[in-house]
Design an enzyme around this catalytic site. Structure first.
Site, PDB file in Angstrom:
ATOM      1  N   GLU A   1      71.666  14.496 102.854  1.00 29.80           N
ATOM      2  CA  GLU A   1      72.996  14.282 103.429  1.00 29.80           C
ATOM      3  C   GLU A   1      72.883  13.680 104.827  1.00 29.80           C
ATOM      4  O   GLU A   1      71.983  14.064 105.586  1.00 29.80           O
ATOM      5  CB  GLU A   1      73.762  15.610 103.484  1.00 29.80           C
ATOM      6  CG  GLU A   1      74.002  16.212 102.107  1.00 29.80           C
ATOM      7  CD  GLU A   1      74.752  17.536 102.145  1.00 29.80           C
ATOM      8  OE1 GLU A   1      75.191  17.957 103.236  1.00 29.80           O
ATOM      9  OE2 GLU A   1      74.918  18.158 101.086  1.00 29.80           O
TER      10      GLU A   1
ATOM     11  N   ARG B   1      74.004  24.064  97.200  1.00 28.95           N
ATOM     12  CA  ARG B   1      73.171  23.141  97.949  1.00 28.95           C
ATOM     13  C   ARG B   1      72.711  22.080  96.973  1.00 28.95           C
ATOM     14  O   ARG B   1      72.534  22.352  95.778  1.00 28.95           O
ATOM     15  CB  ARG B   1      71.950  23.836  98.577  1.00 28.95           C
ATOM     16  CG  ARG B   1      72.281  24.732  99.760  1.00 28.95           C
ATOM     17  CD  ARG B   1      72.708  23.921 100.987  1.00 28.95           C
ATOM     18  NE  ARG B   1      72.884  24.762 102.166  1.00 28.95           N
ATOM     19  CZ  ARG B   1      74.015  25.352 102.516  1.00 28.95           C
ATOM     20  NH1 ARG B   1      75.076  25.206 101.733  1.00 28.95           N
ATOM     21  NH2 ARG B   1      74.096  26.074 103.611  1.00 28.95           N
TER      22      ARG B   1
ATOM     23  N   HIS C   1      80.483  17.391 101.797  1.00 29.29           N
ATOM     24  CA  HIS C   1      80.100  18.748 102.218  1.00 29.29           C
ATOM     25  C   HIS C   1      81.218  19.389 103.049  1.00 29.29           C
ATOM     26  O   HIS C   1      81.020  19.832 104.176  1.00 29.29           O
ATOM     27  CB  HIS C   1      78.788  18.726 103.011  1.00 29.29           C
ATOM     28  CG  HIS C   1      78.063  20.042 102.943  1.00 29.29           C
ATOM     29  ND1 HIS C   1      76.696  20.134 103.005  1.00 29.29           N
ATOM     30  CD2 HIS C   1      78.513  21.326 102.812  1.00 29.29           C
ATOM     31  CE1 HIS C   1      76.331  21.408 102.926  1.00 29.29           C
ATOM     32  NE2 HIS C   1      77.413  22.146 102.799  1.00 29.29           N
TER      33      HIS C   1
END
Length: 323
Positions: A260, A231, A279
């Site tokens: 994000e 993360r 991601h």
């Protein structure tokens, strides 16, 4: 069947694949599906179970399911669920262990692309430029995995096939398949000094926030790359940017970020020693098939009242997040 009468809300963009598998395996389950939580709010009133990516399970959905007793996250990380003030009676299970193939392949993509400077090759191809330089091998290099679990073990096995040395950092594990050795977190700074690739896989918790900090980054050799697949906040992003600009280490492969989508104003976009992926690490073209055995097993165990047989149970109360 044991699951008769069970009402389940399933939130996933790939509704058809997983939903069809659940219906085939548990035909008496009453399934309410949607691609986002708002799609099912008017049908969730009697649901006992919510299944979905952790980030798609909203406070509004929890409020709309007063009979909720179990959440099956379709992600390894469950940090978004910590903000929902769940009742201590709500069971939470994760998809830990499912993502090993795609996450380890993503790590390899970053390692190979950074080591061989793939962005430079692509730029040269666009400009029809013939340029050659010595190619850096993975053979004999050291990969340090920060966080040791099922995903890191998948990566470690692949690294050994490439002739790499593999060191893990964990306070929870002392052995793991594919690892040459596993060291404690207190040895992280010293171990970073040995890394060619520092691959961040640790779960995000209050204790791992900025685990990769200025001290760790300063210890990296000039040849080393940081690869973050965990993360964003596990790595101190400001310290990372400073180190990348100073070229105190070779570069970074980043799949996750503090915020994000990554802001267009982030300096990371314009650094030539950074490889950015949006991601993608946990995604695969067979995700529904990967998840289905876990979801079906847990559905059957929950319906039968065999809570102790459910896989990947997580204690939300232990994090202090329980209501």
């Amino acid at each position: 069947m044991a699951e008769a009468g069970l009402e389940v809300v399933l939130i996933t963009e790939d509704v058809s694949g997983l939903a069809e598998g659940i219906v085939r395996a548990c035909p008496t389950v009453r399934l309410h599906t949607g691609s986002v939580a708002s799609d099912v709010l008017d049908r969730a009133g009697k649901a006992n179970v919510v299944i979905g990516l952790a980030q798609t399970i909203t406070p509004e959905l929890v409020a709309a399911t007063p009979q909720l007793r179990w959440i099956q996250a379709l992600t390894t990380g469950i940090d978004p669920l910590l903000k929902l003030s769940l009742s201590k009676e709500v069971i939470v299970t994760s998809a830990r262990g499912v993502h090993g193939p795609q996450m380890s392949e993503m790590a390899f993509m970053h390692m190979l692309a950074l080591a061989r400077d793939l962005p430079r090759m692509i730029g040269n191809q666009r400009h029809q430029k013939w340029e050659r330089w010595p190619q850096r091998l993975l053979l004999g290099k050291t990969m340090v995995a920060v966080g040791v679990g099922a995903i890191s073990e998948e990566l470690a096995r692949r690294c050994k096939a490439f002739g790499m040395r593999v060191i893990g950092i964990s306070d929870a594990r002392t052995t793991g398949e594919g690892f040459d050795e596993i060291r404690s977190r207190r040895e992280l700074v010293a171990t970073a000094a040995e890394a060619d690739f520092l691959v961040v896989m640790a779960a995000y918790t209050p204790q791992t926030r900025h685990l990769i900090n200025t001290d760790v980054l300063a210890a990296l050799p000039s040849r080393a790359y940081v690869i973050n697949l965990a993360r964003g906040p596990v790595v101190d992003e400001a310290a990372l940017i400073a180190g990348l600009k100073a070229r105190s280490f070779a570069g970074a492969g980043l799949d996750v970020f503090d915020v994000e989508p990554l802001s267009v104003e982030s300096p990371l976009w314009n650094l030539d020693n950074v490889l950015i992926t949006p991601h993608l690490g946990g995604m695969s073209d067979s995700y529904s098939q990967q998840l289905l055995p876990l979801v079906v097993h847990n559905l059957r165990a929950f319906a039968a009242g065999e809570i102790d047989q459910m896989h990947n149970r997580i204690s939300i109360a232990a994090t202090g997040a329980g209501a």
